[in-house]
Design an enzyme around this catalytic site. Structure first.
Site, mmCIF file in Angstrom:
data_model
loop_
_atom_site.group_PDB
_atom_site.id
_atom_site.type_symbol
_atom_site.label_atom_id
_atom_site.label_comp_id
_atom_site.label_asym_id
_atom_site.label_seq_id
_atom_site.Cartn_x
_atom_site.Cartn_y
_atom_site.Cartn_z
ATOM 1 N N LYS B 76 17.945 -50.552 25.285
ATOM 2 C CA LYS B 76 19.300 -50.007 25.393
ATOM 3 C C LYS B 76 19.337 -48.555 24.928
ATOM 4 C CE LYS B 76 24.051 -51.186 23.843
ATOM 5 N NZ LYS B 76 24.845 -52.172 23.057
ATOM 6 N N SER B 151 28.672 -54.371 25.537
ATOM 7 C CA SER B 151 28.268 -53.030 25.907
ATOM 8 C C SER B 151 26.843 -52.948 26.486
ATOM 9 C CB SER B 151 28.341 -52.118 24.684
ATOM 10 O OG SER B 151 27.443 -52.540 23.680
ATOM 11 N N SER B 175 28.140 -57.782 22.226
ATOM 12 C CA SER B 175 27.568 -56.887 23.238
ATOM 13 C C SER B 175 26.252 -57.354 23.843
ATOM 14 C CB SER B 175 27.376 -55.486 22.654
ATOM 15 O OG SER B 175 28.618 -54.848 22.558
#
EC number: 6.3.5.7
Lengths: 487, 476
Positions: B76, B151, B175
């Site tokens: 990420k 997210s 997330s």
């Protein structure tokens, strides 16, 4: 408007001090970067110091120990479970946009700093707290440059903030308090205590009230005083300024003021309305630092003798006057030297006189530190010993032997005295002919003496000393002189 | 044909010499190119991944390969990787290169995992749809008109579309779990403090965790066991030893499971999700497990507590992005104050600014006690309730999300509706307990449904074993 003594005397000054002491750790409060002073700008700046994203702080154990030491020296209560807090504000010298400090639960709670004022009065200032935090970087506004430059070498250097209760009642007390703090941090070896270089910094909260009033007046915080003397000046100025305002019927506003050393006055920086809201909250990036019983014990064991302990020892054990003890404990190194000296001699008063006289004047003259002093305590004790034994007298010791010892600290004073042929003559048999010859050469003076001019004794003595090349034992010589003159 | 759908697959192919790491990386690189329109990757490390693959191939040949040799991982865009750009999907970190590698990433590299690139996400991890990204939105491969969740949306889609073997995401309030549910993957949020946060760009420090996306439980367990554990760089990281999760997947005991009435009966819950969740509970009963309904009166306080505390921490964590030291600085400022204001106004996206404002507000002197202090107290209550319940029951089961993947723009005008997406995931975040989402069928439109399982703190091994058992019985 001038302030008359009458009016001034109606008011009482109330001061609390906040002292920041930069700790002498090798690395920063929450990072492993060096804290070394005086390097090129931005050379000790890791990703942590610069607040790069993804970095996390890590508490410097040594800094915690230093804070604990200060707390123990001030009889504070030591907080066992220490949490840190963030103080949020924006400034270019603050890389993370917050300072990691302690808010609720400082490492040291309460405590006191006992003072002796110049007139001998004793007073104790209560401490509110001592907490740990990190320093900011330095903004530099160079002449002719539009931009402000920032040096982050200092960012993250460990500090303790020592906060006093509003116990201080005069600028002399404030000065004495700061001197005591400086003395303590130097004894503890946790801060070099240099206010001019910024390793000690002080803000003062100052208010006034009528004597006997129950409530404190509105306090004004004064910043930017870069010497002990300036703290006292700023306090004096504020005392009068605030009284004048009150006398004129103007209300004092809580504000922050800055001190101007050139004029000795203060000027408003910001009022309470535009004060920062620092939005303190518990620092989630640090786990609590627990000061265990063992850890506390090990710090306690490392504690050096404190100035007040040595002062008490010098007065009570060595029988020295308060004044001597005060001078001798002013600096830790002098005090420890003296303490060692007193372990090698029993003539403590003579030891004190040597320290305050010949030793100090030598150090002052050459602006040396006691650590550079060439004579070891046991050698100085030997010197005191041969004076006490009557082998040499004080003036020969201080004028002839001592200078030789300063040149060669290894040599024993007795050896020096022997080599220079300075050993006192106490032998009546050898001194008597010298005295006789002096009297024979000064027949007229002898008559004068005998007819009552007793003051001539000194002159005879001087002649004897001269003839004996300073080696005559004054006691024996006096005895023979008296005997021959009185007959 | 899809290949390398599990690490077991990869290992078998490597052992049989049917393939090598270079071929595996090339396979994924090719997929990434074909599926570029999904916008999962922000940056592909083509050269360094191939270089690393060659090195690992040599190690395999000489019998010195680490436990993750052959595994290809995407990370990420909030995880630091030395000498690589990292933006947290924000303009404010435009052009910023990290000077160090996150502990979690380093531990995977040390076991010969290959890092293939960084993955899209909501800016600073703030969002539930991956729509708040300077890199643009990521598409859900199950239905490209729908969000992948957030997210960690890019991390989810990268595994969903087989662009890498597993991926790392971060989970502050759901997330990892929510996008895992939206894309039909296994996604874990470990116990808070289980994985070092060194090198994770902070959103809310006391909630942030690093999690894993995978197609199956064993891959997830293996990656987690390697990432987790004490770290000198993170004083908040737990000192607890880490069991070998991947070797403890065998499950045959009878367990006690609780489900929270309020979560099942919520009017916001999509009917198919409710039905599929209840079906799992029924199956568990049939298989001899104890399943009890429990009341959770604090449910309605969970989202406010979460949003007060996370925004408070975020407002402070994001203060460092001020244009002074790195990243974006406005070209338009004329003095320090305007530089701060313009840099931050231009550099941060709307959602991030909203949360900074909220956080600053709840920490401000006049509202501190009413919001921040109170939320801290409620957090403690929720944590105590959850831990207490998990001392009586082995697991809590609930849906991962109230709905399946929604359409782009569906919640864009209503931040609160967006926040409701986190309703089920924030309990574990507020409490710090580990939680995992596994696939639990699909809805009428064929969109993946997630089932969430929570266990008590540091019980990841038990969580993985139970999840493994459930995924197996689900596929029956």
């Amino acid at each position: 408007m001038m302030l008359s003594a009458d009016i001034k005397n109606k008011y009482e000054l109330v001061v609390g001090l906040e002292v920041h002491a930069q700790l002498l750790t090798k690395s920063k409060m929450y990072a492993s970067d060096s804290t070394e002073f005086g390097n090129l700008p931005n050379t000790h700046i890791s990703v942590l110091t610069l607040g790069h994203p993804g970095t996390l702080p890590k508490v410097n154990k040594k800094a915690v120990e230093f804070a604990v030491k200060m707390g123990l020296a001030c009889n504070s209560e030591i907080t066992r479970r220490n949490i840190f807090a963030r103080k949020n504000y924006f400034y270019p010298d603050l890389p993370k946009g917050y300072q990691i400090t302690q808010d609720k639960g400082p490492i040291c709670v309460g405590g006191e700093v006992p003072l002796t004022l110049p007139d001998g009065t004793k007073k104790s200032v209560t401490l509110t707290r001592i907490h740990m935090e990190e320093d900011a970087g330095k903004s530099m506004h160079l002449v002719g440059e539009v931009d402000t430059l920032v040096d982050y070498n200092r960012a993250g250097v460990p500090l303790i903030e020592i906060v006093s209760e509003p116990d201080i009642r005069s600028s002399e007390e404030a000065y004495a308090f700061l001197m005591e703090i400086k003395k303590l941090v130097r004894y503890l070896d946790i801060c070099d205590g240099n206010m001019e270089e910024g390793s000690l910094r002080c803000d003062a909260n100052i208010s006034v009230r009528l004597h006997g009033a129950a409530e404190y007046g509105k306090k004004v915080e004064v910043k930017n005083m870069n010497s002990f003397r300036n703290v006292a000046r700023a306090i004096e100025h504020e005392f009068e300024r605030q009284i004048l305002l009150i006398e004129e019927g103007v209300e004092i506003v809580s504000e922050t003021r800055t001190f101007d050393a050139t004029t000795g006055t203060t000027a408003s920086m910001r009022t309470k309305e535009d004060l920062n809201d620092y939005r303190y909250f518990p620092e989630p990036d640090l786990s609590p630092v627990v000061v265990s019983e063992e850890w506390l014990e090990s710090v306690r064991k490392e504690m050096p003798a404190l100035p007040r302990e040595l002062h008490a020892k010098f007065v009570n054990e060595y029988g020295l006057p308060e004044y001597d003890a005060g001078v001798l404990t002013d600096s830790k190194e002098i005090a420890l030297y003296f303490n060692e000296l007193c372990e090698a001699t029993a003539n403590y008063k003579a030891a004190s006189n040597w320290m305050m006289g010949p030793v100090k004047s030598y150090l002052n003259e050459l602006t040396l530190h006691i650590s550079d002093f060439p004579i070891q305590p046991n050698r100085l004790a030997d010197l005191i010993g041969i004076i006490d034994d009557g082998k040499i007298n004080f003036s020969v010791a201080s004028q002839k032997v001592y200078p030789e010892m300063l040149k060669n600290g290894e040599k024993s004073p007795l050896e020096i005295a022997q080599e220079l042929n300075l050993i006192q003559d106490s032998d009546e048999g050898s001194l008597r002919p010298i005295v006789e010859s002096v009297l024979a050469e000064n027949g007229a003076k002898v008559e004068e003496y005998r007819s009552g001019k007793k003051g001539l004794m000194g002159m005879f003595m001087g002649q004897v000393m001269k003839k004996s090349q300073g080696k005559a034992d004054p006691k024996v010589a006096t005895k023979i002189l008296t005997e021959l003159l009185e007959n | 044909m899809e290949k390398f759908l599990s690490f077991d697959d990869i290992k078998r192919s490597l052992e049989n010499k049917e393939t090598d790491c270079k071929a595996i990386v090339n396979y994924y690189l090719n997929n990434i190119q074909t599926k570029a329109h999904l916008n999962a990757f922000v940056e592909v490390y083509t050269d360094s991944a191939l270089e690393q693959a060659a090195k690992v191939d040599e190690k395999i040949a000489s019998g010195k390969a680490g436990r993750l040799a052959g595994m290809v991982i995407g990370i990420k865009d909030v995880l630091c990787y030395q000498n690589h750009e990292v933006n947290a999907s924000s303009k404010i970190l435009e052009g910023f290169e990290s000077q160090f590698t996150a502990t979690a990433v380093q531990r995977l590299i040390d076991e010969d995992a290959i890092i293939i690139g960084r993955l899209n996400c909501d800016e600073f991890g703030m969002g539930s749809s991956n729509e708040n990204s300077v890199h643009g939105k990521t598409l859900n491969a199950a239905d490209e008109s729908r969000v992948p969740g957030g997210s960690s949306g890019g991390s989810a889609v990268a595994v969903q579309a087989n662009l890498c073997t597993v991926s790392l995401g971060t989970d502050t309030g759901g997330s990892v779990r929510q996008p895992a549910a939206f894309t039909g993957l296994v996604g874990i949020k470990p116990t808070y403090s289980r994985v070092s946060r060194w090198g994770l760009i902070a959103y809310a420090s006391s909630f942030d965790t690093i999690g894993v996306f995978s197609r199956n439980v064993p891959d997830n367990a293996l990656v987690m066991q390697i990432m987790a554990g004490p770290d000198d760089f993170d004083s908040t990281a737990s000192r607890k030893p880490v069991p070998a999760f991947s070797e403890l997947l065998h499950f045959e005991k009878r367990v006690k499971v609780a489900y929270l009435k309020e979560t099942i009966e919520s009017p916001a819950l999509q009917p198919e999700i409710k039905a599929n969740t209840l079906a799992v509970l029924d199956r568990l009963k049939q298989e001899g497990h104890q399943v009890d309904e429990v009341n959770f009166p604090l449910l309605k306080y969970i989202l406010p507590t979460y949003y007060i505390l996370t925004t408070a921490e975020a407002s402070s964590n994001l203060s460092r992005f001020d244009g002074v030291k790195y990243g974006y600085r406005t070209p338009n400022a004329h003095n320090l104050e305007s530089m701060y204001k313009m840099t931050r106004s231009e550099g941060f996206g709307e959602e991030v600014k909203r949360r900074i404002m909220l956080g600053t507000f709840v920490l401000s002197a006049s509202y501190y006690d009413a919001y921040f202090t109170k939320a801290q107290k409620v957090r403690r209550l929720i944590k105590e309730f959850t831990e207490d319940l998990l001392s009586k029951y082995d697991y809590i089961i609930m849906p991962t999300t109230p709905s399946t993947a929604f359409k782009f723009g569906e919640h864009s005008d209503d931040p609160v509706a967006m926040y409701l997406e986190d309703l089920y995931t924030v309990q574990a975040s507020v409490s710090g307990v580990p939680s995992l989402s596994i696939p639990n069928g699909v809805d009428e439109s064929g969109l993946p449904i997630g089932l969430q399982i929570m266990a008590n703190s540091f019980k990841e091994a038990e969580l993985y074993a139970f999840a493994n058992y459930l995924t197996k019985s689900n596929s029956n």
